[in-house]
Design a protein around this motif. Structure first.
Motif, PDB file in Angstrom:
ATOM      1  N   LEU A  38     -12.362  65.869 103.683  1.00  0.00           N
ATOM      2  CA  LEU A  38     -12.216  66.517 104.992  1.00  0.00           C
ATOM      3  C   LEU A  38     -13.144  65.880 106.033  1.00  0.00           C
ATOM      4  O   LEU A  38     -14.142  65.227 105.695  1.00  0.00           O
ATOM      5  CB  LEU A  38     -12.507  68.017 104.866  1.00  0.00           C
ATOM      6  N   ILE A  39     -12.796  66.101 107.276  1.00  0.00           N
ATOM      7  CA  ILE A  39     -13.544  65.531 108.412  1.00  0.00           C
ATOM      8  C   ILE A  39     -13.812  66.651 109.409  1.00  0.00           C
ATOM      9  O   ILE A  39     -12.865  67.293 109.880  1.00  0.00           O
ATOM     10  CB  ILE A  39     -12.706  64.424 109.091  1.00  0.00           C
ATOM     11  N   ASP A  40     -15.082  66.903 109.715  1.00  0.00           N
ATOM     12  CA  ASP A  40     -15.416  67.896 110.738  1.00  0.00           C
ATOM     13  C   ASP A  40     -15.689  67.136 112.035  1.00  0.00           C
ATOM     14  O   ASP A  40     -16.769  66.551 112.213  1.00  0.00           O
ATOM     15  CB  ASP A  40     -16.622  68.744 110.306  1.00  0.00           C
ATOM     16  N   CYS A  41     -14.709  67.135 112.929  1.00  0.00           N
ATOM     17  CA  CYS A  41     -14.749  66.221 114.084  1.00  0.00           C
ATOM     18  C   CYS A  41     -15.428  66.824 115.314  1.00  0.00           C
ATOM     19  O   CYS A  41     -15.410  66.189 116.385  1.00  0.00           O
ATOM     20  CB  CYS A  41     -13.342  65.738 114.416  1.00  0.00           C
ATOM     21  N   HIS A  42     -16.020  68.019 115.206  1.00  0.00           N
ATOM     22  CA  HIS A  42     -16.719  68.606 116.370  1.00  0.00           C
ATOM     23  C   HIS A  42     -17.792  69.557 115.851  1.00  0.00           C
ATOM     24  O   HIS A  42     -17.495  70.660 115.403  1.00  0.00           O
ATOM     25  CB  HIS A  42     -15.699  69.363 117.244  1.00  0.00           C
ATOM     26  N   THR A  43     -19.040  69.102 115.862  1.00  0.00           N
ATOM     27  CA  THR A  43     -20.145  69.979 115.465  1.00  0.00           C
ATOM     28  C   THR A  43     -21.359  69.759 116.373  1.00  0.00           C
ATOM     29  O   THR A  43     -21.499  68.727 117.020  1.00  0.00           O
ATOM     30  CB  THR A  43     -20.647  69.770 114.009  1.00  0.00           C
ATOM     31  N   ILE A  62     -18.827  63.756 109.474  1.00  0.00           N
ATOM     32  CA  ILE A  62     -19.238  64.817 110.394  1.00  0.00           C
ATOM     33  C   ILE A  62     -19.581  64.199 111.739  1.00  0.00           C
ATOM     34  O   ILE A  62     -20.359  63.240 111.803  1.00  0.00           O
ATOM     35  CB  ILE A  62     -20.481  65.570 109.863  1.00  0.00           C
ATOM     36  N   GLU A  63     -19.011  64.743 112.784  1.00  0.00           N
ATOM     37  CA  GLU A  63     -19.422  64.352 114.129  1.00  0.00           C
ATOM     38  C   GLU A  63     -20.556  65.279 114.535  1.00  0.00           C
ATOM     39  O   GLU A  63     -20.518  66.478 114.229  1.00  0.00           O
ATOM     40  CB  GLU A  63     -18.231  64.488 115.087  1.00  0.00           C
ATOM     41  N   VAL A  64     -21.590  64.731 115.167  1.00  0.00           N
ATOM     42  CA  VAL A  64     -22.749  65.538 115.573  1.00  0.00           C
ATOM     43  C   VAL A  64     -23.067  65.239 117.041  1.00  0.00           C
ATOM     44  O   VAL A  64     -23.237  64.076 117.416  1.00  0.00           O
ATOM     45  CB  VAL A  64     -23.994  65.217 114.706  1.00  0.00           C
ATOM     46  N   LYS A  65     -23.157  66.293 117.837  1.00  0.00           N
ATOM     47  CA  LYS A  65     -23.410  66.117 119.269  1.00  0.00           C
ATOM     48  C   LYS A  65     -24.870  66.379 119.618  1.00  0.00           C
ATOM     49  O   LYS A  65     -25.518  67.215 118.988  1.00  0.00           O
ATOM     50  CB  LYS A  65     -22.557  67.108 120.064  1.00  0.00           C
ATOM     51  N   SER A  66     -25.324  65.714 120.658  1.00  0.00           N
ATOM     52  CA  SER A  66     -26.603  66.096 121.273  1.00  0.00           C
ATOM     53  C   SER A  66     -26.291  67.225 122.262  1.00  0.00           C
ATOM     54  O   SER A  66     -25.254  67.865 122.154  1.00  0.00           O
ATOM     55  CB  SER A  66     -27.240  64.891 121.970  1.00  0.00           C
ATOM     56  N   VAL A 103      -8.647  70.365 113.777  1.00  0.00           N
ATOM     57  CA  VAL A 103      -9.367  71.638 113.644  1.00  0.00           C
ATOM     58  C   VAL A 103     -10.801  71.305 113.243  1.00  0.00           C
ATOM     59  O   VAL A 103     -11.020  70.429 112.400  1.00  0.00           O
ATOM     60  CB  VAL A 103      -8.719  72.527 112.550  1.00  0.00           C
ATOM     61  N   ALA A 104     -11.769  71.979 113.853  1.00  0.00           N
ATOM     62  CA  ALA A 104     -13.177  71.708 113.520  1.00  0.00           C
ATOM     63  C   ALA A 104     -13.977  73.000 113.562  1.00  0.00           C
ATOM     64  O   ALA A 104     -13.484  74.037 114.019  1.00  0.00           O
ATOM     65  CB  ALA A 104     -13.753  70.676 114.494  1.00  0.00           C
ATOM     66  N   THR A 105     -15.215  72.935 113.076  1.00  0.00           N
ATOM     67  CA  THR A 105     -16.042  74.147 113.033  1.00  0.00           C
ATOM     68  C   THR A 105     -16.677  74.477 114.376  1.00  0.00           C
ATOM     69  O   THR A 105     -16.943  75.632 114.668  1.00  0.00           O
ATOM     70  CB  THR A 105     -17.201  74.017 112.021  1.00  0.00           C
ATOM     71  N   ASP A 106     -17.025  73.437 115.180  1.00  0.00           N
ATOM     72  CA  ASP A 106     -17.844  73.631 116.388  1.00  0.00           C
ATOM     73  C   ASP A 106     -19.221  74.185 116.007  1.00  0.00           C
ATOM     74  O   ASP A 106     -19.903  74.777 116.850  1.00  0.00           O
ATOM     75  CB  ASP A 106     -17.138  74.572 117.384  1.00  0.00           C
TER      76      ASP A 106
END
Ligand code: DI6
Ligand code: FE
Length: 401
Positions: free
Chosen positions: A68-73, A138-142, A312-315
């Motif tokens: 799986l890929i979490d594209c927005h965290t 996992i994508e990770v935002k600042s 779909v992502a977790t945010d």
């Protein structure tokens, strides 16, 4: 560690879009892996003789999917907002709390105070929860620094996650997340956000650029200034858009060829058409909708009608989505938004890869990375169906068992 082997399983959901069952199912499947890459797949009875001597990894009656890929965290942040949760339950809205200096700004304070090591230590349990569900990217935002030092610190922590855990991390610069307390939005964009983006890029810390286009955050003209710099630096863009109102953020993002627009509860048909024309992926974030008790649903029928891919992502974030389960996000997308279980699975695999511009993962196909999740279930619909239950048996990351 053997570098070539053949996996067998009862069912492989390849997510091949050319197969019209929605899952790309292969019954009694075999997959040959060499040096972390898929070199053959099909029905086990058709396995070519040249693979016959390779070691076998039998997974019996299990289901295999792409990892799986979490594209927005936003998994890197200081503190938590349980107190705000209590206030919301007493009737305060997310926007009221944000305007009163709570919300994102309170996490900014905690994140500025935390050391790099402390931020990493806080983020790892969230990352581990995702990995335990078969997540490989996992994508990770600042976006909880809003000053140069802290934005860079967050992105360095995000990069460190990928060094201390078997997971790929893609970093996204979200300097345009909120206006710092007492600040002016235009001055913040020009004097802090954009110079920080340049510094982060120079340090190799940025894979994509994001913003929060909303009444409580930034207007389209301000986001456009950030996106102009992203374009100059050769960085792809994405946008938190039409979450609480429709400011035309999706159209703006589409005009920059955005990889994704995210949230989009208030998106209208002209915005959907703009996404379709630009090849932009719509990222659906049911955890925020659920947490904020929203009622405006993202326009899934319009996205389907115009052929916009849905991820779909977790945010995962401390305010609007304290959610570290991608399986639960899939269930919520189905139950709250009437997404189908096959759309939800595509949303956390094939379409999530598109939302990140990652061509080498998200489907099981020759030439793709050997990133798999092996589940103790009979049918892929079970993944979205269960609530609070993790059926993962094993994750395979880049061919490593
Ligand atoms: N939209 C979100 O859902 C998160 N950020 C954003 O722009 C919320 C972030 C937070 O409340 O801390
Ligand atoms: Fe977000």
């Amino acid at each position: 560690m053997e570098t070539s082997f053949v996996l067998t399983c009862a069912k492989a959901a390849t997510l091949d879009p050319a197969v019209d069952d929605g899952y790309g199912l292969i019954e009694q499947a075999a997959i040959a892996v060499e040096d972390g890459t898929i070199v053959w797949l099909g029905a086990a009875v058709d396995l070519p003789p040249k693979f016959a001597g390779w070691s076998k990894r039998p997974f019996g009656d299990r289901l295999l999917t792409p990892a799986l890929i979490d594209c927005h965290t936003h998994v890197v942040f200081g503190g938590n907002r349980a107190r705000e949760f209590e206030l919301r339950l007493q009737g305060a809205s997310y926007e009221e709390i944000a305007r009163a200096g709570g919300g994102i700004i309170s996490t900014v304070k905690a994140t500025r105070q935390a050391s790099e090591d402390a931020l990493l230590a806080d983020a790892l349990p969230r990352v581990d929860a995702l990995i335990a569900e078969g997540v490989s990217v996992i994508e990770v935002k600042s976006g909880y620094g809003l000053d140069r030092e802290t934005e860079l610190k967050m992105l360095r922590v995000a990069r460190r996650i990928g060094r201390v855990r078997p997971v790929r991390v893609l970093t996204t610069f979200l300097g345009a997340h909120a206006v710092p307390a007492g600040g002016d939005a235009d001055a913040y964009i020009d004097d802090i956000c954009i110079p920080t983006l340049r510094a982060a890029h120079a340090e190799g810390l940025v894979d994509a650029v994001d913003g929060f286009c909303e009444g409580i955050a930034f207007q389209t003209a301000q986001i456009a200034r950030v996106f102009d710099v992203a374009r100059e630096l050769g960085l792809p863009v994405k946008l938190h858009a039409e979450q609480l109102s429709n400011l035309g953020g999706a159209k703006l993002a589409a005009s920059y060829g955005a990889l994704s627009v995210d949230h989009i509860e208030y998106l209208d048909e002209s915005g959907v058409v703009a996404l379709a024309d630009a090849g932009t992926t719509a990222v659906i974030l049911p955890g925020a909708f659920y947490t904020l008790h929203e009622t405006q649903m993202p326009p899934l029928d319009l996205l389907r009608k115009h052929g916009v891919p849905m991820a779909v992502a977790t945010d995962c974030n401390p305010g609007s989505a304290p959610l570290a389960s991608l399986l639960l996000a899939m269930n919520m997308a189905c139950t709250l938004f009437r997404m189908t279980p096959s759309e939800a699975l595509a949303g956390v695999t094939r379409n999530a890869a598109c939302a990140l511009g990652l061509p080498d993962t998200g489907v099981i196909a020759v030439g793709k990375r050997a990133d798999f999740a092996i589940w103790n279930v009979q049918h892929p619909a079970e993944l979205a169906y269960r609530i609070g239950f993790n059926a993962l048996e094993q994750r395979i990351f880049g061919g490593s068992l």
